[in-house]
Write an enzyme that holds these catalytic residues in place. Structure first.
Site, PDB file in Angstrom:
ATOM      1  CE  LYS A  36     -11.164-102.017 -54.960  1.00  0.00           C
ATOM      2  NZ  LYS A  36     -10.783-103.147 -55.789  1.00  0.00           N
ATOM      3  NE  ARG A 131      -6.294-105.789 -60.351  1.00  0.00           N
ATOM      4  CZ  ARG A 131      -7.227-105.282 -59.523  1.00  0.00           C
ATOM      5  NH1 ARG A 131      -7.377-103.980 -59.432  1.00  0.00           N
ATOM      6  NH2 ARG A 131      -8.004-106.070 -58.823  1.00  0.00           N
TER       7      ARG A 131
HETATM    8  C1  LIG Z   1     -11.963-103.612 -56.261  1.00  0.00           C
HETATM    9  C2  LIG Z   1     -12.185-105.024 -56.617  1.00  0.00           C
HETATM   10  C3  LIG Z   1     -13.485-105.472 -56.893  1.00  0.00           C
HETATM   11  C4  LIG Z   1     -14.689-104.542 -56.882  1.00  0.00           C
HETATM   12  O1  LIG Z   1     -14.724-103.801 -58.060  1.00  0.00           O
HETATM   13  P1  LIG Z   1     -15.927-102.787 -58.368  1.00  0.00           P
HETATM   14  O2  LIG Z   1     -15.673-102.329 -59.748  1.00  0.00           O
HETATM   15  O3  LIG Z   1     -15.836-101.692 -57.365  1.00  0.00           O
HETATM   16  O4  LIG Z   1     -17.188-103.563 -58.234  1.00  0.00           O
HETATM   17  C5  LIG Z   1     -13.653-106.811 -57.182  1.00  0.00           C
HETATM   18  N1  LIG Z   1     -12.600-107.654 -57.205  1.00  0.00           N
HETATM   19  C6  LIG Z   1     -11.346-107.264 -56.961  1.00  0.00           C
HETATM   20  C7  LIG Z   1     -10.245-108.254 -57.028  1.00  0.00           C
HETATM   21  C8  LIG Z   1     -11.087-105.933 -56.668  1.00  0.00           C
HETATM   22  O5  LIG Z   1      -9.835-105.533 -56.432  1.00  0.00           O
END
Ligand SMILES: *Cc1c(COP(=O)(O)O)cnc(C)c1O
Length: 366
Positions: A36, A131
Site C-alpha cells: 500500500k 483501530r
Molecule cells: C498497512 C497494514 C499492514 C502492514 O503494516 P506494516 O507496518 O507496513 O508492516 C498490515 N495489516 C494491515 C491491516 C494494514 O493496514
C-alpha cells in the site's frame, strides 16, 4: 527537463522480502507482502513475490486493480475493511478480506453467492490498539452469525497493532489472540486455518520466540519496503533501508542570512517557523515541497546537508558544509521515511525510476 524522481531498487526489495520471509518461516509464520505505501506498484509486488511472500495485501481496491491490470498473478488480500457499498467489487477483486461488521459480511455473502464463488474472510479482533476489529467479548456471538452465512468462508482471526494506538505486540496480546482462536474452535467445533496477528512491528517478538505457535500469519509492508521494524523503527538486521531514494534539482543557490528579515507572522501553512542565528549560510532551493513529500520524513543522503524547511513547492536546504559547494542544476538525494515515501509514491509530480540488476527497467520521467 528533469522532474523530481524516486528510484526504486527491486533487488533490495526482493532481498528484504527474502530476509523477512525466511525469519518468519523459521517460526511457522507465512507472510503476505503489503504494497500500500507504494500505491500497489506492480514491480514492487513482483519483487516481493520473488522474495518469497505467498500473497499480496493492499488497503485499497484501486491499488489491487492496478496490480491485476499489470498482470501480477497472486492471491490478493484486501487489508482495509470492505465498504458496505462495495461488496460486489470486493468479491470480484480479492480472494480474502479482513472484516469486523456483520452487515458487511452479509453483503459479501450475497455478492459471493450471486457470483457462485466462495469469498474468504478473516475476522479482525481489537487487541487494544483501537483501530479495526471486534472487542474480544463480542467475538463468539459474532462468529455464531458469521458461520451461518453462505458464500463466505471464515479463514481465521486477525489483529492489527502498532498502527493507531501505538500498542506493541507482545506475548500477552498475541497470547490472547491464540486463546480466542482456541475458544472459537472449541465452541463451534471447527478449525481456523489462518491466525494473522502481526505486521512489521512483530519482527522482534518473532525473533525472540514470543509469538504463540497458533499465530501463523503476518502482513508485512514497511520491514520489506524500508527495512525497519516499526516499534522503534530500527533498521532490521539483514535488510536494506535504501530501496527508495528521492532526487530533486537545485533551482536556486544563494548565500542568505539564517534568520528571516523583517516583522514576522505565520508561514504559508499557518505556523510560526523558528530559525537559529547562524550568520550567512549557503542555501539551495529544490523542486520538491509539501505537496510531494512529507518534509519531516526527508533526510539528505549527504549528512553535511541540512533540511531548513519547505513550502508547498520548494525544499530549502543548508549546504554550507558541502566541500566544493552545490550548484544550480545539481541533483541532491534523500532517504525517506514511511510517511514521506507514501506521499512521494502518491504524488503524480514525482516520477518513478525502477532498477533491477543495476539497469533501469521502467522510467516514467518523460
Ligand atoms: C498497512 C497494514 C499492514 C502492514 O503494516 P506494516 O507496518 O507496513 O508492516 C498490515 N495489516 C494491515 C491491516 C494494514 O493496514
Amino acid at each position: 527537463m528533469t522532474y523530481p524522481y524516486l528510484t526504486i531498487d527491486l533487488d533490495k526489495i526482493e532481498h528484504n522480502s527474502r530476509t523477512v520471509v525466511d525469519l518468519c518461516r523459521q517460526h511457522g509464520i507465512e507472510v503476505t507482502g503489503v504494497t500500500k505505501v507504494t500505491c500497489g506498484h506492480p514491480d514492487v509486488a513482483m519483487a516481493m513475490l520473488r522474495g518469497g511472500v505467498s500473497a499480496i495485501g493492499d488497503s485499497r481496491l484501486e491499488n489491487i486493480h492496478r496490480l491485476q491490470d499489470a498482470g501480477v498473478k497472486t492471491r490478493y488480500m484486501l487489508l482495509r475493511l470492505p465498504p458496505l457499498s462495495g461488496v460486489e467489487e470486493v468479491v470480484a477483486s480479492v480472494a480474502v478480506s479482513l472484516n469486523s461488521e456483520l452487515s458487511v459480511l452479509e453483503g459479501l455473502s450475497q455478492a459471493a453467492m450471486k457470483r457462485n464463488v466462495v469469498h474468504e474472510v478473516i475476522i479482525m479482533v481489537d487487541l487494544g490498539d483501537l483501530r479495526e476489529g471486534l472487542w474480544p467479548d463480542d467475538l463468539v456471538p459474532f462468529m455464531r452469525e458469521a458461520l451461518k452465512l453462505g458464500g463466505v468462508r471464515v479463514l481465521g482471526l486477525g489483529a492489527n497493532v502498532a498502527c493507531f494506538g501505538g500498542v506493541v505486540p507482545d506475548e500477552d496480546n498475541m497470547g490472547l489472540l491464540a486463546e480466542l482462536t482456541r475458544k472459537i474452535e472449541n465452541t463451534f467445533a471447527l478449525k481456523l486455518d489462518c491466525v494473522s496477528g502481526l505486521n512489521s512491528s512483530g519482527l522482534a517478538l518473532i525473533t525472540a520466540g514470543g509469538v504463540p505457535e497458533r499465530v501463523n500469519h503476518a502482513r508485512i509492508g514497511e520491514a520489506i519496503i524500508l527495512g525497519r521494524e516499526t516499534v522503534h523503527r530500527n533498521p532490521w538486521p539483514g535488510t536494506d533501508q535504501d530501496a527508495f531514494t528521492l532526487y530533486a534539482e537545485v533551482l536556486e543557490m544563494k548565500a542568505k542570512p539564517s534568520r528571516p528579515v523583517g516583522t514576522r507572522s505565520v508561514d504559508a501553512f499557518g505556523h510560526v517557523p523558528e530559525f537559529d542565528q547562524r550568520g550567512v549560510r549557503d542555501r539551495a532551493l529544490l523542486n520538491v515541497g509539501h505537496e510531494d513529500v512529507d518534509m519531516k520524513g526527508v533526510a539528505p543522503l549527504d549528512s553535511r546537508i541540512e533540511v531548513v524547511g519547505a513550502s508547498s513547492g520548494y525544499l530549502v536546504v543548508d549546504v554550507t558544509d558541502v566541500p566544493g559547494g552545490v550548484h544550480v542544476g545539481d541533483q541532491l538525494a534523500f532517504n525517506l521515511n514511511y510517511s514521506a515515501l507514501l506521499r512521494a509514491m502518491t504524488s503524480g509530480y514525482i516520477k518513478k525510476r525502477v532498477f533491477r540488476g543495476g539497469t533501469c527497467v521502467d522510467d516514467d520521467r518523460c
